[in-house]
Design a protein around this motif. Structure first.
Motif, mmCIF file in Angstrom:
data_model
loop_
_atom_site.group_PDB
_atom_site.id
_atom_site.type_symbol
_atom_site.label_atom_id
_atom_site.label_comp_id
_atom_site.label_asym_id
_atom_site.label_seq_id
_atom_site.Cartn_x
_atom_site.Cartn_y
_atom_site.Cartn_z
ATOM 1 N N ARG A 1 0.817 -1.094 0.072
ATOM 2 C CA ARG A 1 -0.049 -0.032 -0.006
ATOM 3 C C ARG A 1 0.881 1.442 -0.062
ATOM 4 O O ARG A 1 0.575 2.152 -0.580
ATOM 5 C CB ARG A 1 -0.875 0.040 1.273
ATOM 6 N N GLY A 2 1.998 1.145 0.772
ATOM 7 C CA GLY A 2 2.885 2.223 0.638
ATOM 8 C C GLY A 2 3.627 2.618 -0.554
ATOM 9 O O GLY A 2 3.889 3.756 -1.033
ATOM 10 N N ILE A 3 3.740 1.536 -1.287
ATOM 11 C CA ILE A 3 4.466 1.568 -2.496
ATOM 12 C C ILE A 3 3.634 2.071 -3.529
ATOM 13 O O ILE A 3 3.972 2.844 -4.415
ATOM 14 C CB ILE A 3 5.545 0.443 -2.902
ATOM 15 N N GLY A 4 2.393 1.360 -3.625
ATOM 16 C CA GLY A 4 1.417 1.755 -4.630
ATOM 17 C C GLY A 4 1.288 1.010 -5.796
ATOM 18 O O GLY A 4 0.479 1.529 -6.746
ATOM 19 N N SER A 5 1.921 0.064 -5.848
ATOM 20 C CA SER A 5 1.573 -0.918 -7.102
ATOM 21 C C SER A 5 0.252 -1.838 -7.053
ATOM 22 O O SER A 5 0.337 -2.746 -6.295
ATOM 23 C CB SER A 5 3.061 -1.676 -7.143
ATOM 24 N N ALA A 6 -0.359 -1.570 -7.917
ATOM 25 C CA ALA A 6 -1.866 -2.073 -7.702
ATOM 26 C C ALA A 6 -1.933 -3.736 -8.063
ATOM 27 O O ALA A 6 -2.437 -4.397 -7.183
ATOM 28 C CB ALA A 6 -2.882 -1.701 -8.824
ATOM 29 N N PRO A 7 -0.949 -4.381 -8.790
ATOM 30 C CA PRO A 7 -0.925 -5.796 -8.708
ATOM 31 C C PRO A 7 -0.342 -6.339 -7.734
ATOM 32 O O PRO A 7 -0.901 -7.454 -7.223
ATOM 33 C CB PRO A 7 0.137 -6.032 -10.200
ATOM 34 N N GLU A 8 0.465 -5.648 -7.012
ATOM 35 C CA GLU A 8 1.181 -6.227 -5.542
ATOM 36 C C GLU A 8 -0.033 -6.210 -4.639
ATOM 37 O O GLU A 8 0.124 -6.870 -3.582
ATOM 38 C CB GLU A 8 2.385 -5.565 -5.423
ATOM 39 N N ILE A 9 -0.567 -5.026 -4.423
ATOM 40 C CA ILE A 9 -1.503 -4.905 -3.475
ATOM 41 C C ILE A 9 -2.524 -5.888 -3.735
ATOM 42 O O ILE A 9 -3.035 -6.405 -2.714
ATOM 43 C CB ILE A 9 -2.151 -3.633 -3.635
ATOM 44 N N ALA A 10 -3.095 -6.242 -5.005
ATOM 45 C CA ALA A 10 -4.140 -7.172 -5.157
ATOM 46 C C ALA A 10 -3.659 -8.397 -4.836
ATOM 47 O O ALA A 10 -4.352 -9.415 -4.238
ATOM 48 C CB ALA A 10 -4.535 -7.094 -6.777
ATOM 49 N N ALA A 11 -2.489 -8.830 -5.125
ATOM 50 C CA ALA A 11 -1.627 -10.399 -4.682
ATOM 51 C C ALA A 11 -1.829 -10.423 -3.106
ATOM 52 O O ALA A 11 -2.150 -11.397 -2.648
ATOM 53 C CB ALA A 11 -0.418 -10.480 -5.265
ATOM 54 N N ALA A 12 -1.638 -9.485 -2.242
ATOM 55 C CA ALA A 12 -1.498 -9.261 -1.031
ATOM 56 C C ALA A 12 -2.822 -9.692 -0.481
ATOM 57 O O ALA A 12 -3.066 -10.094 0.603
ATOM 58 C CB ALA A 12 -0.536 -8.287 -0.475
ATOM 59 N N LEU A 13 -3.561 -8.717 -0.848
ATOM 60 C CA LEU A 13 -4.969 -8.843 -0.371
ATOM 61 C C LEU A 13 -5.732 -10.453 -0.597
ATOM 62 O O LEU A 13 -6.489 -10.786 0.220
ATOM 63 C CB LEU A 13 -5.783 -7.917 -1.320
ATOM 64 N N ALA A 14 -5.243 -10.741 -1.974
ATOM 65 C CA ALA A 14 -5.853 -12.024 -2.165
ATOM 66 C C ALA A 14 -5.250 -13.062 -1.088
ATOM 67 O O ALA A 14 -5.855 -14.120 -0.882
ATOM 68 C CB ALA A 14 -5.564 -12.580 -3.716
ATOM 69 N N GLU B 1 -9.960 -0.048 10.321
ATOM 70 C CA GLU B 1 -9.353 1.170 9.756
ATOM 71 C C GLU B 1 -10.017 2.287 8.939
ATOM 72 O O GLU B 1 -9.709 3.306 9.323
ATOM 73 C CB GLU B 1 -8.396 0.479 8.550
ATOM 74 N N ILE B 2 -10.982 1.879 8.368
ATOM 75 C CA ILE B 2 -11.971 2.921 7.661
ATOM 76 C C ILE B 2 -12.678 3.598 8.798
ATOM 77 O O ILE B 2 -12.562 4.786 8.448
ATOM 78 C CB ILE B 2 -12.641 2.242 6.417
ATOM 79 N N ALA B 3 -13.169 2.858 9.597
ATOM 80 C CA ALA B 3 -13.890 3.705 10.730
ATOM 81 C C ALA B 3 -12.968 4.562 11.472
ATOM 82 O O ALA B 3 -13.511 5.823 11.624
ATOM 83 C CB ALA B 3 -14.408 2.640 11.689
ATOM 84 N N GLN B 4 -11.740 4.552 11.765
ATOM 85 C CA GLN B 4 -10.694 5.291 12.154
ATOM 86 C C GLN B 4 -10.852 6.504 11.238
ATOM 87 O O GLN B 4 -10.570 7.650 11.873
ATOM 88 C CB GLN B 4 -9.504 4.664 12.681
ATOM 89 N N LEU B 5 -10.306 6.288 10.125
ATOM 90 C CA LEU B 5 -10.261 7.386 8.974
ATOM 91 C C LEU B 5 -11.581 8.240 8.970
ATOM 92 O O LEU B 5 -11.473 9.544 9.055
ATOM 93 C CB LEU B 5 -10.026 7.086 7.983
ATOM 94 N N ILE B 6 -12.712 7.680 9.108
ATOM 95 C CA ILE B 6 -13.817 8.567 9.304
ATOM 96 C C ILE B 6 -14.068 9.431 10.700
ATOM 97 O O ILE B 6 -14.319 10.431 10.493
ATOM 98 C CB ILE B 6 -15.431 7.556 9.081
ATOM 99 N N ALA C 1 -15.395 3.257 -4.641
ATOM 100 C CA ALA C 1 -16.785 2.405 -4.596
ATOM 101 C C ALA C 1 -16.476 1.069 -3.378
ATOM 102 O O ALA C 1 -17.200 0.674 -2.678
ATOM 103 C CB ALA C 1 -16.931 1.536 -5.924
ATOM 104 N N THR C 2 -14.999 0.750 -3.340
ATOM 105 C CA THR C 2 -14.660 -0.075 -2.242
ATOM 106 C C THR C 2 -15.000 0.412 -0.740
ATOM 107 O O THR C 2 -15.420 -0.035 0.037
ATOM 108 C CB THR C 2 -13.390 -0.774 -2.536
ATOM 109 N N VAL C 3 -14.474 1.790 -0.899
ATOM 110 C CA VAL C 3 -14.872 2.648 0.746
ATOM 111 C C VAL C 3 -16.117 2.525 0.878
ATOM 112 O O VAL C 3 -16.526 2.339 2.080
ATOM 113 C CB VAL C 3 -13.831 3.911 0.605
ATOM 114 N N ALA C 4 -16.951 3.003 -0.177
ATOM 115 C CA ALA C 4 -18.366 3.260 0.176
ATOM 116 C C ALA C 4 -19.032 1.931 0.427
ATOM 117 O O ALA C 4 -19.933 1.589 1.415
ATOM 118 C CB ALA C 4 -19.169 3.746 -1.191
ATOM 119 N N ASN D 1 -5.636 7.327 0.574
ATOM 120 C CA ASN D 1 -4.780 6.845 1.431
ATOM 121 C C ASN D 1 -4.413 5.255 1.470
ATOM 122 O O ASN D 1 -3.476 4.763 1.670
ATOM 123 C CB ASN D 1 -5.057 7.286 2.823
ATOM 124 N N LEU D 2 -5.529 4.523 1.169
ATOM 125 C CA LEU D 2 -5.465 3.073 1.268
ATOM 126 C C LEU D 2 -5.244 2.554 0.065
ATOM 127 O O LEU D 2 -5.358 1.101 -0.282
ATOM 128 C CB LEU D 2 -6.924 2.639 1.894
#
Length: 814
Positions: A602-615, A759-764, A782-785, A776-777
């Motif tokens: 998330r800090g680096i911001g590479s979408a494919p790697e974020i998706a892989a870690a989430l999976a 995490e999202i509740a804290q940011l709200i 749409a995912t946040v909503a 930030n995340l």
């Protein structure tokens, strides 16, 4: 006209000066943009197309829920480059095996966004082709183009940008757009500048002579505080064509702008003229770059700053903003072309171009070295160097093109080797492969330079699933590296070969190669190659069931990467270790690895790697007793990969969702989802999952024919329909929880929320909007909503205000 401030995503630059004289044009264009999907602002250089397009786009943000995105297409040559520049603007990652235009269209198919394609002239034919494909394939997408002439895109509405209004006979001159612009820019160049009635009439005559062309007006106004108004008019007369009158065509306006540029150029000092022409080699630049490239005799490096400031004051150089703590500059298009002609006339073009290429090669080499350097370095500093390539990439590309045209293999290879980490980390595989293929066969440049570029070519081949070619390129890199005595490149090549061996099941050979790298790296202090080789030995040990050794190797690799504070390297090792733990059935360890890797990515911001870690987190969650959390992470992985146009990530998320759904008894939809994943992966991998083998462990009772029917039905869905199906599975598969009674709303059960929802509740609670949270995340709005809706549903709330109050009242932490 006030800007609309409804929240919208956009990448438009911040305006640095006032916008004058186009209010009526804006109103008409906003109506036109509402009615037509393709609007082209056309006109001669200096007429204000870009500035008008940017202000129009800023006003239109509220009309496009998925944002307004600017792509500067100046200087591009090919269809692939046009698609890549647009993809970068909207956050679509290059898919190694897909046609770039097709991938772009598929990813943007359902997005309601406005694309602003600026300066389309250099690649007009390719822009028209890509634009036509986007219009045909993305029904909710609109295009705003700027070009000197119409591009003939289907459905195109052309707006000929007029000059600014000129004073009307008998009216107050200050009411005209051209005079207002002159007075504003003159006051900016010379604070305190004022005019009396006679001076205002003189300004009106100058603006009339300039035909209301904005660039011409700005260039002349920049001298108003230093040259008396009557002398301005006299001086211009010698450089301008015969008075064109109030109505004149594009050719006359071009001659007018060229004449004003020649007049302004004549007023510069000799050193200012030298600097201006030399700056034409840059698409944009910072002060250090200008000093290093332009500072040769007769200029001295310390004098460049003052000279550059003078050119800014003369409106010949524009500030583009601050990037990574460096102020950047550019020449407006017409000024750059004028300056480039002066550079050619001076006989310095080859020398200055060579200096620019050498500078960019040196910068690329420095960034490439820091990316893999073994000495400890704060990650923020290392990542900052990597991010600097984003600012300098236009210059890098210009240097690559110059080296290619001149047959300069040495410079081209140096640039390719230095850009390796940027290209691989950013998934720019097509561009990397094209440049490698351009310079590797070129005569000149020694084999010591070719070896690291062959390693890059092998990595690109691997990303493209061209495994045999990857092995040949890596083997050649090893051979050339050994001949040159380059132990680091030999280690990189052997690590690529060992990775390919693991994929092929040649574990003994993989271990042999990785151990050789270990021994060499330890003797030379090459910490990066040592850590990668350790992770490869760990992967081999997992496959050979030597689990104790695997843990030792992975942990040692992590220790080295952490000691370097190389967070990207830590993330790579953690993903490998998490996969190994997943194979072993160690859900706790796998979950820990994937979650830490997710934080890093998330800090680096590479979408494919974020998706892989989430999976990864999502796949493990059922083993830890949380199907709902599994669906949360897998659906987010799917959305991140889909938004980035990364089909392998989409396929992996679809497969994982299907497996969870099968275990939950949703056989029909699960097999449809798996069939869709298999169809998607059909162009990505030769090894496809078998529907019966997938269904058997879940005890699906349907007969084989029904299983295959569901599977084939999923294979016909198409990407968007498959994603919709998977999201419906994740939503319906989450267990419904009864809402707490109203009297208990003050202290709802925290265990109802997933870590991401906390995490999202804290940011709200901190007052952040969905847009800010998404940025930030690194997830979509749409995912946040959806998460906000889940929080409200689970906690019995009905507003963000209640979420914020609860978080702040109870100091809730993730």
């Amino acid at each position: 006209m006030a800007l609309q401030t409804a929240p919208a995503r956009q990448n438009l630059p911040v305006e640095t000066d006032s916008f004058i004289g186009r209010d009526r044009d804006l109103s008409d264009l906003l109506r036109l943009l509402d009615a037509d999907r393709v609007v082209t602002l056309s006109g001669a250089d200096g007429i204000g197309k870009t500035r008008l397009a940017l202000r129009l786009a800023a006003h239109a943000t509220a009309s496009f829920p998925d944002g307004v995105w600017l792509a500067d297409l100046s200087g591009l040559d090919t269809r692939a480059e046009v698609a890549a520049r647009i993809a970068a603007a909207v956050g679509v990652t290059e898919e190694a095996l897909a046609d770039p235009v097709e991938n772009l269209c598929e990813t943007l198919r359902r997005r309601a966004l406005l694309l602003v394609l600026d300066d389309c002239d250099a690649a007009a034919g390719h822009v028209a082709e890509v634009a036509a494909a986007l219009v045909a394939g993305c029904p909710a997408l609109s295009l705003l183009l700027t070009a000197s002439e119409p591009l003939r895109v289907p459905g195109e509405r052309v707006w000929r940008v007029p000059p600014l209004t000129l004073p009307r006979e008998g009216a107050d001159p200050a009411e005209s757009g051209a005079v207002r612009l002159f007075l504003d820019r003159a006051a900016a160049a010379a604070p305190g500048f004022t005019v009396d009635p006679a001076g205002l009439r003189a300004v009106a005559r100058v603006c009339e002579r300039l035909g209301g062309v904005p660039l011409a007006v700005e260039l002349v106004a920049a001298w108003a505080g230093r040259v008396p108004l009557d002398r301005l008019a006299e001086g211009l007369a010698a450089y301008l064509p015969a008075a064109p009158g109030r109505r004149h065509g594009r050719a006359a306006r071009l001659r007018l702008v060229e004449g004003v540029l020649a007049w302004s150029h004549a007023l510069l000092s000799g050193p200012e003229r030298v600097l201006l022409r030399r700056l034409s080699v840059f698409p944009d630049w910072d002060l250090e770059g200008a000093e290093r490239v332009c500072g040769g005799a007769p200029l001295e490096e310390p004098a460049v700053l003052d000279l550059l400031s003078g050119l800014v004051d003369r409106a010949l150089v524009a500030l583009t903003g601050e990037h990574h703590n460096r102020v950047r500059y550019r020449l407006p298009g017409a000024v750059r072309r004028f300056a480039a002609a002066r550079l050619a006339e001076s006989g310095e073009a080859d020398e200055v171009g060579a200096a620019h290429t050498a500078r960019m090669a040196a910068v690329a080499e420095e960034l490439g070295r820091i990316a893999m350097e073994g000495r400890p370095m704060p990650w923020a500093e290392r990542f900052g160097h990597l991010q600097r390539v984003v600012s300098e990439y236009g210059n890098m590309r210009a240097a690559l093109l110059r080296a290619e045209r001149r047959g300069d293999a040495a410079s081209g290879l140096r640039l390719c080797a230095g850009l390796r980490t940027y290209w691989v980390l950013g998934h720019h595989f097509g561009e990397a492969g094209a440049w490698c293929d351009s310079f590797l066969p070129m005569a000149g440049g020694d084999d010591a330079l070719r070896a690291p570029v062959l390693v890059l070519r092998a990595q690109v081949y691997r990303a493209q699933r061209r495994y045999a070619e990857a092995a040949r390129a890596a083997a050649r890199a090893e051979e050339l590296g050994r001949a040159a005595g380059d132990a680091e490149t030999v280690g990189q090549a052997l690590n690529v070969l060992a990775d390919l061996d693991v994929r092929d099941g040649a574990y003994a050979r993989a271990r042999e190669r990785a151990v050789e790298v270990l021994e060499s790296a330890r003797s030379t202090g090459d910490l990066w190659n040592e850590a990668v080789a350790l992770a490869l030995v760990g992967a081999v040990a997992v496959h050979t069931r030597e689990l104790g050794e695997a843990d030792t190797r992975f942990n040692t690799a992590l220790m080295i990467m952490r000691g370097m504070d190389h967070r990207w390297g830590v993330g790579l090792v953690l993903m490998a270790q998490g996969a190994a733990a997943e194979v072993q059935g160690d859900a706790q360890s796998a979950d820990r690895c994937y979650r830490e890797a997710l934080d890093i990515q998330r800090g680096i911001g590479s979408a494919p790697e974020i998706a892989a870690a989430l999976a990864g987190v999502g796949r493990i969650a059922p083993a830890l007793g949380s199907v709902a959390q599994s669906y949360d992470y897998l659906s987010e992985s799917l959305l991140v990969a889909h938004a980035a146009g990364h089909r392998p990530g989409v396929a992996h998320a679809l497969t994982a969702i299907a497996k969870v759904a099968l275990e939950q008894g949703a056989a029909a939809d699960a097999l449809r989802c798996a069939g869709a994943a298999a169809a998607l992966r059909g162009g990505l991998d030769s090894e496809l999952p078998d529907p019966l083998r997938l269904a058997a462990p879940a005890g699906v009772g349907a007969d084989p024919e029904q299983v295959r029917a569901w599977w084939e039905e999923g294979g016909r869905l198409g990407l968007d329909a498959a994603v919709d199906l998977a999201l419906r599975i994740t939503e319906s598969g989450r267990p419904m929880r009864p809402r707490p009674a109203p009297t208990r709303l003050s202290q709802p059960p925290r265990t109802a929320l997933t870590p991401r929802e906390h995490e999202i509740a804290q940011l709200i609670g901190q007052g952040q909007s969905n847009r800010v949270i998404s940025e930030n995340l690194f997830i979509t709005q749409a995912t946040v909503a959806r998460h906000v809706a889940n929080i409200n549903r689970k906690m019995g709330f009905n507003s963000r205000r209640q979420i914020a109050a609860w978080v702040n009242r109870h100091a809730v932490s993730p």
